[in-house]
Structures are given as C-alpha cells and as structure tokens.
Design an enzyme around this catalytic site. Structure first.
Site, PDB file in Angstrom:
ATOM      1  CD  GLU A 128      -2.827   0.825   2.487  1.00  0.00           C
ATOM      2  OE1 GLU A 128      -2.400   0.731   3.606  1.00  0.00           O
ATOM      3  OE2 GLU A 128      -3.838   2.172   2.288  1.00  0.00           O
ATOM      4  CD  GLU A 263      -5.085  -1.899   5.770  1.00  0.00           C
ATOM      5  OE1 GLU A 263      -4.013  -1.824   6.003  1.00  0.00           O
ATOM      6  OE2 GLU A 263      -5.950  -1.447   4.937  1.00  0.00           O
ATOM      7  CD  GLU A 297      -3.803  -2.234  10.171  1.00  0.00           C
ATOM      8  OE1 GLU A 297      -3.278  -2.406   9.409  1.00  0.00           O
ATOM      9  OE2 GLU A 297      -2.918  -1.095  10.859  1.00  0.00           O
TER      10      GLU A 297
HETATM   11  N1  PHE Z   1      -3.121   0.795   5.964  1.00  0.00           N
HETATM   12  C1  PHE Z   1      -2.334   1.233   7.135  1.00  0.00           C
HETATM   13  C2  PHE Z   1      -3.482   1.248   8.105  1.00  0.00           C
HETATM   14  O1  PHE Z   1      -4.413   1.871   8.514  1.00  0.00           O
HETATM   15  C3  PHE Z   1      -1.577   2.395   6.944  1.00  0.00           C
HETATM   16  C4  PHE Z   1      -0.353   2.432   5.759  1.00  0.00           C
HETATM   17  C5  PHE Z   1      -0.547   2.766   5.031  1.00  0.00           C
HETATM   18  C6  PHE Z   1       0.665   1.468   5.844  1.00  0.00           C
HETATM   19  C7  PHE Z   1       0.936   2.886   4.057  1.00  0.00           C
HETATM   20  C8  PHE Z   1       1.463   0.905   4.772  1.00  0.00           C
HETATM   21  C9  PHE Z   1       1.462   2.002   4.129  1.00  0.00           C
HETATM   22  O2  PHE Z   1      -3.412   0.270   9.231  1.00  0.00           O
HETATM   23 ZN    ZN Z   2      -5.456   1.431   8.354  1.00  0.00          ZN
END
Ligand code: PHE
Ligand code: ZN
Length: 857
Positions: A128, A263, A297
């Site tokens: 991500e 996550e 998560e």
């Molecule tokens: N999606 C993750 C969270 O909020 C955050 C995240 C974003 C981690 C981008 C890594 C890279 O739980």
């Molecule tokens: Zn998140």
C-alpha cells in the site's frame, strides 16, 4: 525516482474502470537478496473489446521475459516508459489470455521500504498504496481485484504470504488466497522467525490458527499482541457481526517499516514497536497503542479488505471507518471517557493543525500528486469524526442498520464515499446531500455561540464559518450535530443531552419553561470537529468543571480555563488563579476517576497553546509560550503541593506490573502529579522513582522530569547501558532527551545525537525518534536563530534520497510556519526553499514542500 513538476496531478474526476478483468494472478518468487526473480502469470479478459494493456512498473524492474499465452509479442507493440509498460491492443487476443512476465529486482538496494525489501536479513513487502509496481508489472490500482496464488522458493525457514497455506516443505511454500483482492493487500515474508501461537474459533465454528512472528528471542514480548488479537476478533463478532474468513491469521513484526502497520489479507505486517512489549521496555501508552493498532489492522479485514476502495481518493472510506471502529473497541476495553478525551486531544494536535495550515485538504481530496502524502490526520482522524457525526445524526440503530446494509451490499466491492453515504440514506431515509460537505470540504468550522435568557426561555444562537483553505476560498454551511445539555444553578442536570442539528449559517435553538437560568453544556462528547467559541467567564467554566455530567464537556471546561490563563500569560498579561483554584477542587475529589483527574492536571502543550493563539489572531511567541507553561505549572505545584504529594504517594501501584486500564490509570495520575511536583522539588522524587521503578512507564516519566531540569545525565547513561541492544528502548532514549530538553539546548543535543554511531538514520523509527523529538520541542524547533529549521532541512534532504516517504512525512514539522513572526517565517521559508532546490528531490517531498511554500506567496 523520477522528477515531476507541479502539474503532475491525478484527479478524481478522471476515474475510468480498468479495461481488463483479472481472474487470477499466479506469482512465483525465487528469493535472493540482490537478485530476486519474480514470475507473474496474470489471467486477463478484455472488458469491452480492444484496448491497450497498461501495466504499472518502473525502471527498477529488470524485464527478463514477457509472453502472451506462451508467445512473445512483437517488440514494436511493447512500450516502456519510466513508470509503465504498455502492450498495444494489436498484440492482444480478443478473448481471455494469460500474460506471463519474469522480472529481476534487488531487495537489498531498497532503502525506501516500499515493494520487496530486506530488514535484518528478513524479506518483507509493503505494497500500500503503490508498492506492488516495484515487485512486478501489474495494474496496481485498488479496483483491480483478483485471486492470488503464490509460490516462494527460498532457503529461509519461514515463508509466508496471504491466504491459506497449500504446501510447505524445506525451500518452498505455496499459498492460496481465495478472496479476490487488490495488489496493495499482497504480502510476502521470508526469514528466520519464531512464533507465539494460539487458536481462535469463530462464532460459526471456523478454527483459525493465529501466529505472531518475531525474531527468535523476542517471543516473550509478543504475548500481549496475541491477547489483543483475540480480543479484537471476539469484539468484531459481537459488535459488528463480522467473522474472520481464513484458516490462518499471521502477524509479523519488522524493524524497518515506514508506517505503523499494514492490513495485508491474512498476513498483517507491523512495525515492531507496535507488537513487542514487556513491562521493562514498554510504557502503558505503548501497550494501549499495541492493543488499538492490532485491532485496527484486524478490523480492516472487513472494512478495507472485503470492502476496499475504488481509487485512492476514497482512502478515508476504509481508514476513517476503521479508525472509528478501533476507537469504539478501545472505549469498550478501557475507559470510554478517557479514550474520547485523548482522541480529541490527538485530533486537535494533529488534524486541526493540518486543517489550519498550508496542507489542509478534505477527507476525500479530489486531486493529489503523491498518494503517500495523503495518509494524514485528516483522512484518518477526521475521517473517523465524520462517521461519529453520522452516527449522532441517524442514531445507534440507524448506524447499525446502515452498516449491515454496507456489508451486505458491498462485500467484494471496491467502493466509494457515495456508496457509503447511499447505504445510510437507504437504511435510514435521511437525505445526506448537505452532510457530504464534510467529505469534500477542507477546513475546521468555527462555531460561535451567544446566549439569551428571558422569561424562562434560554436561546442559543449559533453562527458557523469555515475559514478558506488552499483551493477552497468559500464553503457552504454544513450540517453540524451539536450535543447540548442544561445544568441548573445547583449543579443538577435540568435537560439531558440532545442533538441540535445546525444546517444554516446562523441558527437559533430555544429551551422553554425553565425555572431558573441554567448553564448550557455545549458540544458534549465533542459531537462535531469544530472550534467552538462562546462568551463565557471563568466562574461558569469552573462551574462546568465541577458539575457537568458529560466527561468530555467537563474536561473541556478545565481545558478552556487552562488555555485562557496560558494564552494571557504568553501574551505578557497577568492571569487570574481561576484555573488553579478549580483544578485544586477537582484533584482533591477522590470520587473522580484517576485517569480523568490526570487529564485535567496535564497542561496543554506548547503546540496547542500556539494553535489557540493563532486561532485568536495572535502571533505565537514560542519562548513566551514555553515560559508561560512553566510558570503556570510551578504555580499549580506550589498551590497544591500537599494534595499532589498525597496523590503521588497513594497512586503507587503495588504488586507486579499489569498493563490493564485500572493500574495504568492510577499510574497516569501519579505521573501527572510528579510532573508538577518536579517543578518545585528539584527533581528529588523523579530521581528516587527512576531508581526504584520496575516498569518503563514510571522510569520514562521520571527520566523526562530529570531531563527537564537538566539532571538527566546519569539516568540516560543507565538506560543506555541496560538497553543498548534494544532498538525500541533506544528510540525512546533518543526522543526524550531532545523532546524534554530545555528549548535553548535542543538543537545542540539533536546535533550530538545525530553524530552517534547508533544513529542508524535509515531506520525510520530511529530517524523519527530524533527528528520527531526535535519537532515536538516546540520552542526548540522554532529557535529564533533558525537552527532547528536548518538542522531538520539538512536531514530531510539526506533522507529524501534514501526514503522519500519518510522525508515527506517528516517535512510536516514545517507545516505551521506561516503563523510565526517575520524573522522565523523568513528562516523557515529559506529552509523550505533549500529543500525545494535540491536536485533529484522526490515527487513526495516536492509536493509537500511546494504546498508549504505556496502558503507564503
Ligand atoms: N493501511 C495502513 C493502516 O492504516 C497504513 C499504511 C499505509 C501502512 C501505507 C503502510 C503503507 O492500517
Ligand atoms: Zn488503517
């Protein structure tokens, strides 16, 4: 890294569906530190006839081979540029086909920690938002979802990916994830790891194997994370009716990680600071964060993974909702009142600050240059506040019907904010057209309230104005849920909390048939993320602090008293003793919850005082603010010495350490008392406590006190000697000595620390520990000679070349620069311009710095 200019933005309005449907992705990894080979076989079907196949993937991918149904396409139909690989429609079949690519990548050279990288010899991924394109050529966008099948070849003992394990033997593992997912949820881990394991049986009887993977030897610090996982799984079943949907759930702790945690489906990857905890190494705050982030998560499995985002403009769809859910979880596990108050403190410190400065943006932005710059307090924390308001407006019942409909209707979808609002409209019949401005408009509304009392009728008159933000000069009125209760002169509640729905720019509400003039308790529970101003004197605030039945509003009354004293002092005016007197009555009241009393005793930080001054139209003077805060704290300590010292003694927790809410709350009150007493006892209590405390919570508190007084040296040396090999403790050690240093010394201390051998700056936690420590020392970072700005700018430039995400994120230390005096402004601007002038600056940092510079134009 490619260089881009300010016109290189993505727009929400340009969304188009991907012209191909993916039915399966089969990945095979041959892992090697500097030459990993990745084979990707993607099954594609054209959606609407002939179209070019555009795949994301940049120069870092060394293309070995490319086949369509087993045959190489003619080279003239294959076009590569810095960020994509395109196969012309002419080279593609007009029926389902398989594209197989082989690329080679170099994880050992990956210092940006995005894509596949190495951390202490362990292979690890972070995809991500757009990391998968650094692993292979792929349509790297969240609305392209498919089933993944993964084969890993490696000599390392533990080989993990998403979904369920199919085959495991030495040197090889195969994983299959039955749930279609976007590439950003892909994950792979390979290393020498040890697990803490447990099992969970879901409500419908599915048996799930749970593992928390850590470095061998760290298992004794992973138990709390496991407990938190089990609590989260149970809670999501009980409160949201959501079960887990695979046979295994793995969590892996990694030392080099840009964010908090991720996550990935069935394979959550965590910054090790959010997994590892023992009483000797972690504070109560660390334990609480671990519990909350494990939950966060895990909750993403439904809100984020089963239902994902159509595009990254919709990021708050998953993040706002998942933060809201983890906040609800923590309030169920611990004190709901304390949780709400601390969430509001975070919101004000981070999101209000963001919303008032050059980086303001709506929870759902409509354009960006670099999506990684939008993982912000506005998307996360304000995104959660917006959901809290929705819940106020439709009620608890309406909320739960809407959520059931959301899960029913959108399971398996890549959804939008419009979809989300539609389920609320359909489930409750409420028109949310005006409510949507909360998603599309930036800025914190200013709510002003005036009161009128006549013939038994109390009239509350409200006005709302949202100040201009970059690109949004004027904004329409929003719907604001204002929770109000009334308190009679004897302190009894005469009208219970009700929600007033403000929809106009000016609006009044009447309360009739009242015997005597009541005191209005307004914005109870912080029912909307606004700045409220009302004409109220210190006596009335003290009355609310003594009698309000709503814990948030009660705390807020004390906060306002403190802030009014502090802002007066910081502006060189005399401040009365209203706050000191009122707080004395509160802390002596043993019927009030210890954590609540601790929150009331803790003065607002320098940053919060500066924000309040700026909101009132003054130029904050960092040195004067710091002096005002020290002065008020000392006066509080002098006035309440006996009570505080009594509290300090009585709140000592006997017996072995437990991170549970009750003992943690007692410790928080004890520490708050210590912080004040430290101003008058020369650090005697702190140095005793540092010596005897068996837990990190009290040791850190004592250490902070000693550093404040310039007496930290030997305590710091003891920590260093005891924990030199423990990265997480040493991170705290770096932070605290800069953060708590007398402001005049902060930059010099930071410089010294940056010269140490163990300042392993490429590790994001270590970098943040030092640079974030300085940024948190308000008067130190804003030193009038500009040394804080220069030091930070130099390190941001250095970091940018290695890890653009971290550099861009830490550049927010500068986001408040326009509110200071001309001398500081000139110096901050010069530092920002120095960063902007750096050749080869990343798109990430360039976007941030140019938005901040634009504010001075
Ligand atoms: N999606 C993750 C969270 O909020 C955050 C995240 C974003 C981690 C981008 C890594 C890279 O739980
Ligand atoms: Zn998140």
């Amino acid at each position: 890294m490619t260089q881009t200019d300010a016109t290189d933005a993505q727009y929400l309005a340009d969304y188009r569906p991907y012209p191909f449907i993916l039915s399966e992705t089969r990945l095979t990894f041959d892992l090697s530190p500097d030459a990993t080979q990745v084979q990707a076989a993607i099954s594609l079907t054209p959606r609407n006839g002939a179209a070019d196949l555009v795949l994301d993937g940049g120069r870092g991918l060394d293309l070995v081979s490319l086949l369509i149904d087993g045959t190489a396409p003619d080279a003239s139909h294959v076009i590569r540029d810095a960020e994509t690989l395109t196969i012309r429609a002419a080279a593609l079949p007009d029926r389902p086909f398989t594209l197989t690519s082989v690329v080679r990548i170099d994880p050992s050279a990956n210092t940006a920690f995005e894509g596949l990288y190495l951390s202490n010899g362990m292979f690890c991924t972070q995809c991500e938002a757009e990391g998968f394109r650094h692993i292979t050529f792929y349509p790297d966008r969240p609305d392209v979802m498919t089933v993944f099948h993964v084969t890993i070849r490696s000599g390392l003992p533990v080989l993990l990916s998403n979904g369920n394990p199919l085959r495991q033997k030495p040197g090889l593992a195969e994983w299959h994830d039955p749930w279609p997912k976007p590439a950003y949820l892909f994950a792979l881990v390979a290393g020498d790891l040890a697990a803490v394991s447990d099992r969970f049986t879901t409500a419908s009887g599915r048996d799930v194997a749970l593992n928390v993977w850590v470095r061998p030897g760290d298992q004794d610090r992973a138990g709390f994370a496991m407990e938190s996982l089990i609590k989260s799984m149970r809670w999501d079943e009980q409160v949201y009716g959501r079960e887990y949907d695979l046979d295994v759930f793995n969590i892996v702790a990694v030392d080099d990680f840009n964010m908090g945690a991720m996550e990935n489906k069935g394979l959550n990857i965590f910054n090790s600071k959010l997994v590892l905890a023992s009483p000797e190494t972690a504070t109560d705050g660390d334990y609480e964060r671990i519990e909350a982030v494990i939950a966060h998560e895990y909750f993403h499995n439904w809100t984020g993974n089963r239902i994902t985002c159509r595009d990254w403009f919709q990021l708050c769809l998953k993040e706002g909702l998942t933060v809201f859910r983890d906040q609800q979880f923590t309030s169920d596990m611990r004190s709901a009142a304390v949780k709400r108050i601390s969430d509001v403190q975070t919101l004000r410190a981070r999101q209000f600050r963001e919303d008032q400065g050059p980086l303001a943006h709506p929870p759902r932005p409509d354009h960006y240059q670099e999506i990684n710059n939008f993982y912000t307090a506005t998307v996360y924390e304000k995104g959660a506040e917006v959901i809290g308001m929705l819940k106020h407006l439709v009620g608890d019942d309406g909320y739960s019907r809407a959520l059931d409909l959301y899960f029913d209707r959108h399971d398996g979808d890549a959804a939008t904010i419009e979809d989300w609002l539609q389920v609320f409209q359909d489930a409750t019949g409420r028109d949310l057209t005006q409510f949507k401005y909360w998603y599309t408009d930036a800025g914190t509304p200013r709510l002003t309230m005036a009161e009128d009392w006549q013939d038994g009728v109390l009239t509350l008159r409200f006005t709302q104005v949202t100040p201009p933000t970059p690109g949004q000069p004027d904004k329409p009125a929003r719907v604001i849920p204002i929770a109000v209760g009334l308190i009679g002169p004897n302190g009894d509640e005469v009208a219970a909390t009700q929600i007033l729905e403000m929809t106009e720019a000016h609006q009044e509400f009447r309360f009739k048939n009242l015997g005597a003039r009541p005191v209005a308790s307004v914005l109870r529970g912080f029912s909307a993320p606004v700045v409220l101003s009302r004409d109220i004197d210190d006596d009335t605030r003290a009355f609310l602090l003594a009698h309000d039945s709503d814990p948030f509003a009660r705390w807020e009354a004390g906060r306002d008293l403190a802030l009014s004293a502090l802002t007066q002092l910081a502006r060189g005016q005399a401040a009365g003793d209203g706050y000191i007197g009122a707080i004395g009555r509160l802390i002596a009241d043993d019927s009030a919850d210890p954590a609540f009393r601790a929150l009331c005793l803790t003065l607002p930080g320098d940053e919060e005082i500066a924000t309040r001054l700026a909101a009132e139209g003054h130029i904050p003077d960092p040195d004067a603010i710091h002096a005002a805060r020290s002065d008020l704290a000392r006066r509080m300590a002098e006035a309440h010495q006996d009570t505080l010292s009594d509290i300090y003694d009585r709140m000592a927790v006997e017996g072995p350490y437990s991170p549970d809410a009750e003992p943690a709350e007692k410790r928080s009150l004890r520490i708050a008392a210590l912080g004040l007493l430290n101003r008058i006892d020369g650090g005697d209590r702190a140095s005793v406590l540092f010596g005897v405390a068996g837990n990190m919570t009290e040791r850190m508190a004592a250490l902070t006190c000693l550093i404040r007084l310039g007496r930290g040296e030997s305590a710091l040396a003891m920590i260093e000697e005891q924990f030199a090999d423990n990265r997480l403790v040493m991170d705290k050690w770096f932070t605290v000595q800069v953060m708590a240093a007398p402001p005049a010394d902060a930059v010099a201390i930071a410089r010294d620390l940056a010269g140490r051998r163990d300042f392993d700056w490429k590790n994001p936690n270590r970098f943040r520990a030092l640079l974030g420590g300085l940024a948190a020392n308000h008067a130190g970072f804003h030193a009038a000679d500009g040394s804080g700005y220069d030091f930070t700018a130099d390190w941001l430039i250095r970091m940018d070349a290695a890890n653009p995400q971290i550099a861009a994120r830490m550049s927010t230390a500068f986001e408040t620069w326009p509110r200071y005096d001309p001398n500081r402004r000139a110096k901050a601007l010069a530092a920002l311009e120095q960063i902007a002038a750096q050749p080869g600056l990343s798109k990430n940092t360039r976007e941030m710095v140019s938005r901040m510079i634009a504010a001075g134009a």
